[in-house]
Scaffold this motif. Structure first.
Motif, PDB file in Angstrom:
ATOM      1  N   GLY A   1       3.725 -15.108   0.990  1.00 38.20           N
ATOM      2  CA  GLY A   1       4.651 -14.886   2.091  1.00 38.20           C
ATOM      3  C   GLY A   1       4.326 -13.587   2.818  1.00 38.20           C
ATOM      4  N   GLU A   2       4.785 -13.487   4.051  1.00 40.20           N
ATOM      5  CA  GLU A   2       4.413 -12.354   4.901  1.00 40.20           C
ATOM      6  C   GLU A   2       4.893 -10.990   4.387  1.00 40.20           C
ATOM      7  OE1 GLU A   2       1.979 -10.980   7.432  1.00 40.20           O
ATOM      8  OE2 GLU A   2       2.356 -13.116   7.682  1.00 40.20           O
ATOM      9  N   PRO A   3       6.140 -10.835   3.943  1.00 38.21           N
ATOM     10  CA  PRO A   3       6.551  -9.496   3.469  1.00 38.21           C
ATOM     11  C   PRO A   3       5.718  -8.991   2.288  1.00 38.21           C
ATOM     12  CG  PRO A   3       8.477 -10.841   3.925  1.00 38.21           C
ATOM     13  CD  PRO A   3       7.285 -11.758   4.009  1.00 38.21           C
ATOM     14  N   ALA A   4       5.462  -9.851   1.316  1.00 37.08           N
ATOM     15  CA  ALA A   4       4.647  -9.433   0.168  1.00 37.08           C
ATOM     16  C   ALA A   4       3.210  -9.159   0.597  1.00 37.08           C
ATOM     17  CB  ALA A   4       4.687 -10.498  -0.924  1.00 37.08           C
ATOM     18  N   ALA A   5       2.700  -9.957   1.517  1.00 38.12           N
ATOM     19  CA  ALA A   5       1.347  -9.739   2.024  1.00 38.12           C
ATOM     20  C   ALA A   5       1.249  -8.396   2.732  1.00 38.12           C
ATOM     21  CB  ALA A   5       0.952 -10.864   2.971  1.00 38.12           C
ATOM     22  N   LEU A   6       2.238  -8.102   3.550  1.00 42.10           N
ATOM     23  CA  LEU A   6       2.259  -6.837   4.280  1.00 42.10           C
ATOM     24  C   LEU A   6       2.270  -5.660   3.306  1.00 42.10           C
ATOM     25  CD1 LEU A   6       2.443  -5.389   7.015  1.00 42.10           C
ATOM     26  CD2 LEU A   6       4.925  -5.674   6.897  1.00 42.10           C
ATOM     27  N   ALA A   7       3.103  -5.738   2.286  1.00 40.77           N
ATOM     28  CA  ALA A   7       3.189  -4.659   1.299  1.00 40.77           C
ATOM     29  C   ALA A   7       1.879  -4.516   0.518  1.00 40.77           C
ATOM     30  CB  ALA A   7       4.352  -4.913   0.348  1.00 40.77           C
ATOM     31  N   THR A   8       1.335  -5.633   0.064  1.00 41.62           N
ATOM     32  CA  THR A   8       0.127  -5.596  -0.761  1.00 41.62           C
ATOM     33  C   THR A   8      -1.074  -5.086   0.018  1.00 41.62           C
ATOM     34  OG1 THR A   8       0.952  -7.447  -2.069  1.00 41.62           O
ATOM     35  CG2 THR A   8      -1.411  -7.007  -2.197  1.00 41.62           C
ATOM     36  N   VAL A   9      -1.273  -5.613   1.207  1.00 38.78           N
ATOM     37  CA  VAL A   9      -2.433  -5.207   2.009  1.00 38.78           C
ATOM     38  C   VAL A   9      -2.282  -3.772   2.487  1.00 38.78           C
ATOM     39  CG1 VAL A   9      -3.768  -5.724   4.104  1.00 38.78           C
ATOM     40  CG2 VAL A   9      -3.030  -7.574   2.589  1.00 38.78           C
ATOM     41  N   SER A  10      -1.065  -3.335   2.749  1.00 35.73           N
ATOM     42  CA  SER A  10      -0.837  -1.928   3.120  1.00 35.73           C
ATOM     43  C   SER A  10      -1.223  -1.001   1.973  1.00 35.73           C
ATOM     44  CB  SER A  10       0.624  -1.710   3.501  1.00 35.73           C
ATOM     45  OG  SER A  10       0.955  -2.503   4.613  1.00 35.73           O
ATOM     46  N   LEU A  11      -0.871  -1.391   0.758  1.00 36.19           N
ATOM     47  CA  LEU A  11      -1.264  -0.600  -0.416  1.00 36.19           C
ATOM     48  C   LEU A  11      -2.782  -0.569  -0.573  1.00 36.19           C
ATOM     49  CD1 LEU A  11       1.484  -1.616  -2.980  1.00 36.19           C
ATOM     50  CD2 LEU A  11       1.093   0.673  -2.033  1.00 36.19           C
ATOM     51  N   LEU A  12      -3.433  -1.712  -0.367  1.00 38.36           N
ATOM     52  CA  LEU A  12      -4.898  -1.753  -0.440  1.00 38.36           C
ATOM     53  C   LEU A  12      -5.528  -0.859   0.626  1.00 38.36           C
ATOM     54  CD1 LEU A  12      -5.577  -5.557  -1.069  1.00 38.36           C
ATOM     55  CD2 LEU A  12      -5.911  -3.671  -2.682  1.00 38.36           C
ATOM     56  N   PHE A  13      -4.960  -0.869   1.821  1.00 35.93           N
ATOM     57  CA  PHE A  13      -5.430  -0.009   2.900  1.00 35.93           C
ATOM     58  C   PHE A  13      -5.272   1.460   2.486  1.00 35.93           C
ATOM     59  CE2 PHE A  13      -4.948   2.068   7.109  1.00 35.93           C
ATOM     60  CZ  PHE A  13      -6.086   1.583   7.744  1.00 35.93           C
ATOM     61  N   GLY A  14      -4.143   1.787   1.877  1.00 38.33           N
ATOM     62  CA  GLY A  14      -3.924   3.147   1.386  1.00 38.33           C
ATOM     63  C   GLY A  14      -4.932   3.537   0.323  1.00 38.33           C
ATOM     64  N   VAL A  15      -5.191   2.628  -0.616  1.00 37.84           N
ATOM     65  CA  VAL A  15      -6.169   2.893  -1.681  1.00 37.84           C
ATOM     66  C   VAL A  15      -7.553   3.128  -1.081  1.00 37.84           C
ATOM     67  CG1 VAL A  15      -7.396   1.817  -3.626  1.00 37.84           C
ATOM     68  CG2 VAL A  15      -4.902   1.705  -3.502  1.00 37.84           C
TER      69      VAL A  15
END
Length: 192
Positions: free
Chosen positions: A125-139
């Motif tokens: 789903g979009e909210p979980a995707a947004l959170a997960t990919v944002s964390l990956l971008f941060g990493v």
């Protein structure tokens, strides 16, 4: 007007451009393999330009605040970013900074918002995707804990722009323009 001082450090802009564009190529290949259409989300028209312009404004506001505040975590982050720019882009010409910013916008957005975020949205789903990919971008940008947090927040914002606009061109343009402005600002500060 004085000429910029020549730095004894090598200019890493060409390497940065190749690395960033490689991320985009990898993202495009991953998206193709996953059956995610990227090309149709790259169209640029007046609507996209207006959305990108509006989308850039909050980031420039945050950049301005971050450059003027005396809050110690942001002061330390500012010093760190200045050191990163000094060590990697010392001696780079303005056009090289612009090309590096464009390459980062294209490469990182195709990978993170073009391939990974849509794939994760299909799965969770979009909210979980947004959170997960944002964390990956941060990493991927984690030069320090503060840099990780700032990059995660920017990644979330760019991910939201991609989601809200249903366009990959909007976050690409915002990312590239923001990086170009920030790099030019830091370079000017370093040259003083």
């Amino acid at each position: 007007m004085t000429a910029p001082r020549k730095s004894p450090l090598p200019n890493a802009a060409p390497v940065l451009v190749v690395a960033e564009l490689s991320l985009g190529l990898g993202g495009a290949l991953l998206a193709r393999w996953l059956g995610i259409p990227v090309g149709e989300r790259l169209a640029v028209d007046l609507r996209v330009l207006l959305q990108a312009t509006a989308g850039l404004a909050p980031l420039l506001g945050v950049l301005t605040f971050a450059q003027q505040t005396r809050w110690s975590p942001l002061v330390r982050l500012r010093r760190q970013v200045r050191q990163i720019v000094r060590s990697t882009l010392a001696g780079a010409q303005g056009w090289e900074l612009a090309l590096a910013a464009l390459a980062a916008g294209v490469g990182e957005e195709i990978l993170f918002r073009g391939a990974l975020q849509p794939w994760a949205a299909r799965a969770w789903g979009e909210p979980a995707a947004l959170a997960t990919v944002s964390l990956l971008f941060g990493v991927a940008h984690a030069a320090s804990p503060a840099y990780f947090l700032a990059a995660t927040a920017v990644g979330a914002y760019l991910g939201w722009l991609a989601w809200a606009s249903d366009s990959l061109a909007v976050p690409i343009l915002v990312h590239a323009a923001y990086d170009a402005i920030a790099l030019a600002w830091y370079r000017r500060r370093i040259e003083r």
